[in-house]
Design a protein around this motif. Structure first.
Motif, mmCIF file in Angstrom:
data_model
loop_
_atom_site.group_PDB
_atom_site.id
_atom_site.type_symbol
_atom_site.label_atom_id
_atom_site.label_comp_id
_atom_site.label_asym_id
_atom_site.label_seq_id
_atom_site.Cartn_x
_atom_site.Cartn_y
_atom_site.Cartn_z
ATOM 1 N N LEU A 1 0.826 -1.205 0.000
ATOM 2 C CA LEU A 1 0.000 0.000 0.000
ATOM 3 C C LEU A 1 0.862 1.258 0.000
ATOM 4 N N PRO A 2 0.289 2.403 -0.397
ATOM 5 C CA PRO A 2 1.020 3.668 -0.256
ATOM 6 C C PRO A 2 1.478 3.853 1.184
ATOM 7 N N GLY A 3 2.727 4.217 1.356
ATOM 8 C CA GLY A 3 3.304 4.302 2.696
ATOM 9 C C GLY A 3 4.196 3.124 3.003
ATOM 10 N N GLY A 4 4.104 2.053 2.186
ATOM 11 C CA GLY A 4 5.046 0.950 2.298
ATOM 12 C C GLY A 4 4.563 -0.283 3.027
ATOM 13 N N HIS A 5 3.341 -0.304 3.545
ATOM 14 C CA HIS A 5 2.869 -1.492 4.265
ATOM 15 C C HIS A 5 2.560 -2.623 3.288
ATOM 16 N N SER A 6 3.195 -3.792 3.502
ATOM 17 C CA SER A 6 2.984 -4.963 2.649
ATOM 18 C C SER A 6 2.273 -6.070 3.415
ATOM 19 N N HIS A 7 1.394 -6.784 2.734
ATOM 20 C CA HIS A 7 0.659 -7.886 3.358
ATOM 21 C C HIS A 7 0.202 -8.851 2.272
ATOM 22 N N SER A 8 -0.207 -10.020 2.709
ATOM 23 C CA SER A 8 -0.657 -11.068 1.798
ATOM 24 C C SER A 8 -2.128 -10.883 1.452
ATOM 25 N N ILE A 9 -2.482 -11.127 0.174
ATOM 26 C CA ILE A 9 -3.879 -11.187 -0.245
ATOM 27 C C ILE A 9 -4.077 -12.451 -1.070
ATOM 28 N N LEU A 10 -5.339 -12.917 -1.140
ATOM 29 C CA LEU A 10 -5.657 -14.132 -1.877
ATOM 30 C C LEU A 10 -6.637 -13.830 -3.001
ATOM 31 N N ASN A 11 -6.556 -14.652 -4.058
ATOM 32 C CA ASN A 11 -7.477 -14.546 -5.185
ATOM 33 C C ASN A 11 -8.070 -15.918 -5.459
ATOM 34 N N ILE A 12 -9.400 -15.955 -5.648
ATOM 35 C CA ILE A 12 -10.075 -17.226 -5.912
ATOM 36 C C ILE A 12 -10.555 -17.297 -7.350
ATOM 37 N N ALA A 13 -11.261 -16.258 -7.809
ATOM 38 C CA ALA A 13 -11.820 -16.281 -9.161
ATOM 39 C C ALA A 13 -12.180 -14.865 -9.578
ATOM 40 N N SER A 14 -12.447 -14.684 -10.862
ATOM 41 C CA SER A 14 -12.931 -13.391 -11.346
ATOM 42 C C SER A 14 -14.402 -13.264 -10.976
ATOM 43 N N GLN A 15 -14.766 -12.129 -10.358
ATOM 44 C CA GLN A 15 -16.152 -11.921 -9.942
ATOM 45 C C GLN A 15 -16.451 -10.439 -9.888
ATOM 46 N N GLY A 16 -17.691 -10.105 -9.579
ATOM 47 C CA GLY A 16 -18.125 -8.717 -9.646
ATOM 48 C C GLY A 16 -17.350 -7.769 -8.765
ATOM 49 N N SER A 17 -16.917 -8.237 -7.594
ATOM 50 C CA SER A 17 -16.203 -7.358 -6.659
ATOM 51 C C SER A 17 -14.796 -7.017 -7.128
ATOM 52 N N ASP B 1 -8.483 -9.462 3.390
ATOM 53 C CA ASP B 1 -7.330 -9.931 2.599
ATOM 54 C C ASP B 1 -7.713 -11.073 1.663
ATOM 55 N N ASN B 2 -8.734 -11.836 2.021
ATOM 56 C CA ASN B 2 -9.263 -12.887 1.156
ATOM 57 C C ASN B 2 -10.295 -12.209 0.254
ATOM 58 N N ARG B 3 -9.810 -11.502 -0.758
ATOM 59 C CA ARG B 3 -10.576 -10.497 -1.476
ATOM 60 C C ARG B 3 -11.884 -11.014 -2.081
ATOM 61 N N ASP B 4 -11.898 -12.259 -2.538
ATOM 62 C CA ASP B 4 -13.102 -12.785 -3.195
ATOM 63 C C ASP B 4 -14.063 -13.451 -2.209
ATOM 64 N N ASN B 5 -13.765 -13.378 -0.929
ATOM 65 C CA ASN B 5 -14.616 -14.020 0.075
ATOM 66 C C ASN B 5 -14.801 -13.096 1.277
ATOM 67 N N SER B 6 -15.037 -11.807 0.997
ATOM 68 C CA SER B 6 -15.109 -10.825 2.077
ATOM 69 C C SER B 6 -16.246 -9.842 1.837
ATOM 70 N N ALA B 7 -17.143 -9.722 2.816
ATOM 71 C CA ALA B 7 -18.155 -8.664 2.819
ATOM 72 C C ALA B 7 -17.518 -7.448 3.475
ATOM 73 N N ASP B 8 -17.231 -6.414 2.693
ATOM 74 C CA ASP B 8 -16.481 -5.279 3.231
ATOM 75 C C ASP B 8 -17.008 -3.966 2.673
#
Length: 277
Positions: free
Chosen positions: A186-202, A220-227
């Protein structure tokens, strides 16, 4: 005489219990709140069954700092507003400190009032958008680098017995469930893990402009998160007011892979006091 001593002993016991509860309540309100991860929206940073303490001193105090007491078996549903509602509504905090982008934060859902945990992505006044699965902040894409594959067993997890979604679906019970893994910076330099499952609307969204005094959160589990990509009135989180923040999650205390944290034989030995990045 014996009856008087007996009566006095019971009274002392009751007083001790009351004092202990009061001390525990003050400690939980002012310092640390226990939190057990119930879903997979923050994998692989946080796993279902991770147990942690939330630092409530990190951002100061608001009505949301008061605990909610929810015990369905006893019919108890006492909301923080029922206890500290007098401090609600001004979107201010006592000894307030601004959170930092990349913090993993526990907050009160703006609609339901239930405790959620997500990563802080967008700050007040910023423009947030997803394009083809890539996060854009103020029209600039964040850095994303491939980091292998996250694997887990395709089996029910935690007390809710949730089955994981798999990028290599269909996967039979007990099979290896895979998700693509990346490191996002992210801007500012913070790094973290994210996951991808499939292409979807979100993975493709409109531009969200974060209002003043509010924050934008994502799992962080981008395709499985209500956010914050979905408004709270239709099942998401939407923008979260400053006063709804409860605290920052810094470290996993221990983790249970079973349906109860009491099943010590299911504890994950490699996650004791794991730092949350």
């Amino acid at each position: 005489m014996a009856k008087e001593k007996s009566g006095g002993g019971i009274l002392e016991t009751v007083k001790t219990v009351v004092y202990a509860l009061l001390i525990a309540g003050v400690f939980r309100t002012l310092f640390f709140q226990p939190f057990w991860i119930p879903s997979g929206s923050m994998k692989d940073t946080l796993l279902i069954g991770d147990f942690l303490f939330v630092n409530k001193m990190a951002y100061g105090y608001s009505y949301a700092s008061c605990p909610s007491v929810i015990v369905p078996a006893l019919g108890l549903d006492i909301d923080a507003r029922d206890i500290c509602g007098i401090f609600d509504g001004d979107n201010e905090r006592l000894f307030g400190q601004q959170p930092e982008r990349g913090d993993v934060v526990v907050f009160r859902h703006p609609g339901t009032g239930r405790d959620f945990i997500k990563r802080l992505i967008g700050l007040p006044g910023e423009r947030i958008q997803m394009r083809d699965g890539v996060l854009y902040i103020n029209d600039e894409p964040v850095s994303v680098e491939p980091d292998g594959t996250f694997t887990e067993v395709a089996a029910p997890q935690g007390p809710q017995q949730l089955r994981p979604r798999c990028a290599n679906a269909p996967v039979g019970p007990g099979g290896v469930c895979e998700k693509e893994k990346f490191v996002e910076t992210l801007p500012g330099g913070h790094s973290h893990s994210i996951l991808n499952i499939a292409s979807q609307g979100s993975d493709n969204t409109p531009v969200y402009t974060v209002p003043e005094g509010h924050y934008f959160f994502m799992g962080d589990n981008r395709d499985n998160s209500a956010d914050s990509r979905v408004p709270s009135v239709v099942g998401g989180v939407g923008f979260v007011p400053f006063e709804n923040l409860i605290g920052r999650a810094n470290r996993v205390v221990f983790s249970s892979a079973g349906s109860s944290m009491l099943f010590f034989w299911t504890w994950r030995g490699d996650r004791f006091f794991e730092k949350i990045e």
